[in-house]
Enzyme design. Structure first.
Site, mmCIF file in Angstrom:
data_model
loop_
_atom_site.group_PDB
_atom_site.id
_atom_site.type_symbol
_atom_site.label_atom_id
_atom_site.label_comp_id
_atom_site.label_asym_id
_atom_site.label_seq_id
_atom_site.Cartn_x
_atom_site.Cartn_y
_atom_site.Cartn_z
ATOM 1 N N CYS A 118 0.399 -1.033 -0.098
ATOM 2 C CA CYS A 118 -0.113 0.216 0.143
ATOM 3 C C CYS A 118 0.628 1.523 -0.525
ATOM 4 O O CYS A 118 1.685 1.726 -1.217
ATOM 5 C CB CYS A 118 -0.904 -0.115 1.650
ATOM 6 S SG CYS A 118 -2.541 1.140 0.624
ATOM 7 N N HIS A 221 -4.053 -4.379 0.893
ATOM 8 C CA HIS A 221 -3.115 -5.198 2.113
ATOM 9 C C HIS A 221 -3.268 -6.897 2.567
ATOM 10 O O HIS A 221 -4.354 -7.631 3.186
ATOM 11 C CB HIS A 221 -3.968 -5.260 2.752
ATOM 12 C CG HIS A 221 -3.314 -3.255 3.044
ATOM 13 N ND1 HIS A 221 -3.114 -2.952 4.265
ATOM 14 C CD2 HIS A 221 -4.387 -1.794 2.622
ATOM 15 C CE1 HIS A 221 -2.745 -1.509 4.029
ATOM 16 N NE2 HIS A 221 -3.457 -0.962 2.991
ATOM 17 N N GLU A 223 -1.436 -8.798 4.093
ATOM 18 C CA GLU A 223 -1.780 -8.780 5.656
ATOM 19 C C GLU A 223 -3.237 -8.446 6.583
ATOM 20 O O GLU A 223 -3.197 -9.739 7.179
ATOM 21 C CB GLU A 223 -0.928 -7.725 6.355
ATOM 22 C CG GLU A 223 -1.774 -6.535 7.060
ATOM 23 C CD GLU A 223 -1.419 -5.780 5.643
ATOM 24 O OE1 GLU A 223 -0.851 -5.570 4.424
ATOM 25 O OE2 GLU A 223 -2.015 -4.325 6.609
#
Ligand code: MN
Length: 246
Positions: A118, A221, A223
């Site tokens: 990002c 993202h 994660e």
């Protein structure tokens, strides 16, 4: 021995009830968990508030770690790519930008791998000589899909088309369904980078290096996706593999 994965730290921008926690250095918990899960040793790399020390600290940290993660975070200060701020620009932390710029240069000089997420892909592009759309909604005329998603951050919202001849395609295949929590994006690409994924409206969603396998950057993202979509964990495992090799 686990390879040491440095995660560039962000700073809290919300006021804290405890004075010691004002602007506390932190990294997203889900990144820490992903690094542990794939066999890395996560360490937080806090930026220096004293700009005089930024380069020295970044260079020493780059010597110490085996791989670098650049997480999401605030907008990149336009002064770093020689622009004035437009009204739609969000909060910026100049000291963080300078620190990450110095880290990126030192890590690549040391031939160690970078995984950027990002904001990370944005500061990476700027550090290597590119620039950004400060705000897609007012500066990108072809904007057709939602990049600043209204849904929870772990919901995938749009597709990306991946260059079949890329490291990313080896990890994820020809398309991926990803989340999207950005209002900025790469505009002019840094000369050393190549685009390896785009959204349907042409926004740059992933980059790699033209010169070697040391760079992977994604605009989404992962994660917050790997818990439901284990394929996204491969992006973190790829960094560990490279960190062990280099
Ligand atoms: Mn997007």
């Amino acid at each position: 021995m686990r390879p040491i994965i440095g995660i560039a730290g962000d700073a809290l921008t919300q006021p804290s009830a405890k004075i010691d926690l004002n602007q506390a250095d932190y990294v997203p918990r889900a990144i820490k968990q992903a690094v542990l899960k794939v066999g890395g040793l996560p360490v937080i790399l806090p930026f220096s508030d004293d700009l005089q020390l930024t380069e020295e600290i970044a260079e020493q940290l780059a010597d110490t770690i085996d791989g670098l993660i650049l997480p999401g975070g605030p907008d990149v200060a336009p002064i770093v790519y020689h622009e004035e701020p437009i009204p739609q620009l969000g909060a910026v932390i100049y000291a963080e930008d300078l620190f990450e710029t110095a880290l990126i240069k030192a890590i690549l000089q040391n031939k160690k791998p970078i995984f950027a997420i990002c904001r990370g892909i944005q500061i990476l592009n700027v550090a290597l000589g590119g620039n950004l759309y400060q705000d897609l909604a007012v500066q990108y005329p072809d904007l057709k899909i939602q990049h600043k998603q209204q849904s929870f951050g772990n919901y995938p919202i749009h597709h990306v088309k991946i260059d079949p001849d890329s490291q990313l395609a080896e990890l994820l295949g020809k398309t991926a369904f990803v989340n999207s929590r950005h209002h900025q994006a790469i505009k002019m690409l840094a000369p050393v980078l190549k685009v390896v994924a785009k959204s349907a409206d042409g926004v740059i969603e992933a980059v790699e290096s033209r010169q070697n396998d040391l760079i992977l950057g994604v605009q989404w993202h992962p994660e917050n996706l790997w818990q439901d979509d284990p394929t996204q964990l491969r992006l973190f495992a790829d960094l560990i593999r490279k960190a062990e090799k280099h």
